[in-house]
Design a protein around this motif. Structure first.
Motif, PDB file in Angstrom:
ATOM      1  N   ASN A 163       2.563   3.074  -3.358  1.00  0.00           N
ATOM      2  CA  ASN A 163       1.941   4.187  -4.077  1.00  0.00           C
ATOM      3  C   ASN A 163       2.194   5.517  -3.373  1.00  0.00           C
ATOM      4  OD1 ASN A 163       0.855   2.496  -6.061  1.00  0.00           O
ATOM      5  ND2 ASN A 163      -0.948   2.059  -4.814  1.00  0.00           N
ATOM      6  N   VAL A 164       2.363   5.481  -2.046  1.00  0.00           N
ATOM      7  CA  VAL A 164       2.637   6.705  -1.307  1.00  0.00           C
ATOM      8  C   VAL A 164       3.974   7.298  -1.740  1.00  0.00           C
ATOM      9  CG1 VAL A 164       2.916   7.707   0.986  1.00  0.00           C
ATOM     10  CG2 VAL A 164       1.258   5.871   0.635  1.00  0.00           C
ATOM     11  N   THR A 213      -7.895   2.440   1.863  1.00  0.00           N
ATOM     12  CA  THR A 213      -7.316   1.118   1.616  1.00  0.00           C
ATOM     13  C   THR A 213      -6.765   0.510   2.900  1.00  0.00           C
ATOM     14  OG1 THR A 213      -6.719   1.817  -0.626  1.00  0.00           O
ATOM     15  CG2 THR A 213      -5.649  -0.152   0.230  1.00  0.00           C
ATOM     16  N   ILE A 227       1.147   8.434   5.774  1.00  0.00           N
ATOM     17  CA  ILE A 227       0.132   9.084   4.935  1.00  0.00           C
ATOM     18  C   ILE A 227      -0.231  10.447   5.518  1.00  0.00           C
ATOM     19  CG2 ILE A 227      -2.220   8.897   4.043  1.00  0.00           C
ATOM     20  CD1 ILE A 227      -1.835   5.862   4.053  1.00  0.00           C
ATOM     21  N   TYR A 266      -5.564   6.216   0.071  1.00  0.00           N
ATOM     22  CA  TYR A 266      -4.638   5.387   0.837  1.00  0.00           C
ATOM     23  C   TYR A 266      -5.225   5.032   2.201  1.00  0.00           C
ATOM     24  CZ  TYR A 266      -1.268   7.064  -2.634  1.00  0.00           C
ATOM     25  OH  TYR A 266      -0.615   7.372  -3.798  1.00  0.00           O
ATOM     26  N   SER A 285      -5.349  11.462  -3.335  1.00  0.00           N
ATOM     27  CA  SER A 285      -4.796  10.116  -3.230  1.00  0.00           C
ATOM     28  C   SER A 285      -4.609   9.713  -1.773  1.00  0.00           C
ATOM     29  CB  SER A 285      -3.468  10.025  -3.980  1.00  0.00           C
ATOM     30  OG  SER A 285      -2.476  10.825  -3.364  1.00  0.00           O
ATOM     31  N   CYS A 286      -4.337  10.694  -0.899  1.00  0.00           N
ATOM     32  CA  CYS A 286      -4.188  10.390   0.532  1.00  0.00           C
ATOM     33  C   CYS A 286      -5.468   9.782   1.090  1.00  0.00           C
ATOM     34  CB  CYS A 286      -3.821  11.649   1.313  1.00  0.00           C
ATOM     35  SG  CYS A 286      -2.145  12.262   1.001  1.00  0.00           S
ATOM     36  N   SER A 289       3.468   9.324  -4.739  1.00  0.00           N
ATOM     37  CA  SER A 289       2.877  10.633  -4.425  1.00  0.00           C
ATOM     38  C   SER A 289       3.940  11.586  -3.903  1.00  0.00           C
ATOM     39  CB  SER A 289       1.761  10.459  -3.389  1.00  0.00           C
ATOM     40  OG  SER A 289       0.673   9.736  -3.929  1.00  0.00           O
ATOM     41  N   ILE A 321       0.838  -1.207   0.000  1.00  0.00           N
ATOM     42  CA  ILE A 321       0.000   0.000   0.000  1.00  0.00           C
ATOM     43  C   ILE A 321       0.870   1.252   0.000  1.00  0.00           C
ATOM     44  CG2 ILE A 321      -1.701   1.303   1.333  1.00  0.00           C
ATOM     45  CD1 ILE A 321      -2.800  -1.331   2.330  1.00  0.00           C
ATOM     46  N   LEU A 322       1.939   1.228   0.769  1.00  0.00           N
ATOM     47  CA  LEU A 322       2.796   2.397   0.869  1.00  0.00           C
ATOM     48  C   LEU A 322       3.653   2.613  -0.372  1.00  0.00           C
ATOM     49  CD1 LEU A 322       3.991   2.180   4.586  1.00  0.00           C
ATOM     50  CD2 LEU A 322       2.138   3.559   3.614  1.00  0.00           C
TER      51      LEU A 322
END
Length: 486
Positions: A28-29, A468, A308, A465, A461-462, A32, A25-26
């Motif tokens: 994609n962070v 999710t 996040i 996240y 997007s945050c 960003s 998951i992170l």
């Protein structure tokens, strides 16, 4: 600069590779954060060898602080299920020990430079920070830090830091600097006190730094206060008096709410002859250890949310503080330049006009003719004179621009520090006030509707996240397997 920028990208690539296996998951962070970096690069707020993603720790961090002989190492050994740290009644280690997971069954101890030189760890370039507050100590980083590896499943995906015994009166400035640093970075801080020393009043300075200075922090909930080795009081007529004394002590420094744990390690516990009292002590110990261990296991989840939240805060502060402050600085600079130009050139033109009008009120036309003849007799001609005059005007104008920018530097630095605005505002301001920038240009370089839209996309997007993460950690079927609590 190119090599350092390449090194940064390599570091981010390694981070993504790690997250792809440990926490997808992170992953994609990180992307960003890269998008936010690109905005900062375009606006001159960050160098290509820097990234907002490197300004936060990505690995969950648990720090164990406490007084000398408070049982910190014994507690860590019990948690890991291995006798990794040396323990004893006296101080056995005066260095911060960073404990990380390793697949190697053999534990290894590495010097402090392994941490100081590796950007993956939270002590990267700590020697520079120590040198700033304790001159000459930065080169002795090995006396402050060491790295240990451990093959314990409980350590997978997190870092534990075992601190040297804390004595605020005797500590060097460098040690205090590291202590504050790890407190700031930690997701969970365990503060251990020794129940064998029932006179907490003598430790007023220690209590102040470890309790009074932390309870007003916005992240005060990450501190757990633990009275360790409580089994040593079982022989007292009224062991509750020891706990009451410590509660009064920490209450005097401001901690009047929150959980205060009383524990001891079963592996080194003293024998309690009274069976009823022993069961009561064991029951309380097991309940408190269970709660503490659960909090330690939870840090991975908390760190994910914290990362996040850090991304969202950085973007929010960027649009709320950094850009408006840069715009305000440019407005002030532009206003000062325009006013100075008007005063200087307007005054010069007015003085010239006044002098001309006073020349006999233009009565003698021959005066004008003589003046024109004088100009024409100049060896390099009137065109060169005009060029010299224009150069003089431009020189004065650019000098005014520079002085106006310099006059705002102190104000901008103060405002930037007050707001803790992301990015290097002074560098961006300097770039926006270069000689080739038109004074009347309204917006900073790189700022516009597309840039604003890119930041809005990161903010949106945050939310995705977080949703999710909520789905993953609230759905029992998707929760990762964890080691069972004892």
């Amino acid at each position: 600069m190119t090599s350092t920028a390449d090194a940064l990208q390599q570091r981010l690539n390694e981070l993504e590779s790690h997250l792809e296996q440990e926490h997808p998951i992170l992953l994609n962070v990180v992307q960003s954060f890269r998008a936010l970096d690109r905005v900062a690069y375009r606006m001159g707020l960050m160098e290509p060898n820097q990234s907002f993603a490197t300004q936060i720790p990505w690995w969950p961090l648990i720090s164990v602080l406490g007084t000398f002989s408070a049982g910190k190492s014994t507690f860590i050994n019990h948690y890991l299920g291995q006798k990794l740290q040396r323990s004893g009644n006296q101080a056995v280690d005066d260095r911060f020990t960073v404990i990380v997971y390793s697949t190697d069954s053999v534990s290894r101890t590495l010097p402090g430079i392994a941490l100081d030189s590796d950007p993956r760890f939270p002590f990267f370039r700590m020697s520079h920070a120590i040198e700033e507050v304790a001159g000459g100590e930065g080169s002795r980083i090995d006396t402050y830090l060491q790295l240990k590896t451990c093959n314990s499943e409980r350590l997978r995906g997190k870092i534990i830091i075992d601190s040297p015994g804390f004595d605020a009166d005797a500590q060097r400035t460098g040690v205090l600097r590291i202590t504050d640093h790890i407190i700031d970075l930690s997701d969970l801080v365990l503060v251990l006190f020794d129940a064998r020393h029932p006179e907490p009043g003598a430790m007023r300075d220690t209590l102040k730094h470890l309790v009074a200075d932390t309870i007003k922090r916005p992240d005060a909930g990450k501190f757990l206060y633990i009275l360790n080795q409580i089994d040593t009081t079982a022989g007292e007529d009224n062991p509750e008096d020891v706990v009451a004394a410590w509660l009064r002590a920490i209450g005097e420094v401001g901690l009047t709410a929150g959980r205060f744990y009383t524990i001891y390690c079963p592996d080194v516990a003293i024998h309690i002859p009274d069976e009823h009292r022993r069961r009561r002590f064991e029951k309380k110990r097991d309940e408190d250890l269970k709660d503490i261990f659960e909090r330690m296991e939870q840090v991975e989840v908390e760190r994910a949310y914290r990362i996040i939240a850090a991304l969202r805060k950085t973007v929010t502060d960027f649009t709320r503080d950094t850009v408006p402050l840069l715009q305000e600085a440019l407005r002030r600079w532009r206003r000062r330049v325009v006013i100075a130009d008007i005063l200087i050139f307007g005054g010069a033109a007015g003085a010239l006009l006044f002098a001309t009008l006073q020349a006999n009120h233009w009565q003698e036309l021959s005066y004008q003719a003589e003046w024109l003849d004088l100009v024409q007799q100049i060896p390099w001609g009137p065109g060169a004179l005009l060029t010299l005059l224009v150069a003089l005007i431009l020189g004065i104008h650019f000098g005014v621009r520079h002085l106006a920018a310099v006059s705002l530097t102190a104000w901008l630095r103060k405002q930037s520090e007050r707001l803790a605005a992301p990015g290097n505002l002074l560098a961006a301001f300097e770039r926006n006030t270069q000689f080739w920038r038109p004074v009347l240009w309204a917006q900073p370089f790189g700022w516009g509707r597309k840039t604003h839209a890119a930041l809005d996309e990161v903010l949106q997007s945050c939310e995705g996240y977080v949703q999710t993460l909520n789905e993953q950690f609230t759905n029992p079927q998707r929760l990762p397997n964890r080691a069972k609590m004892p």
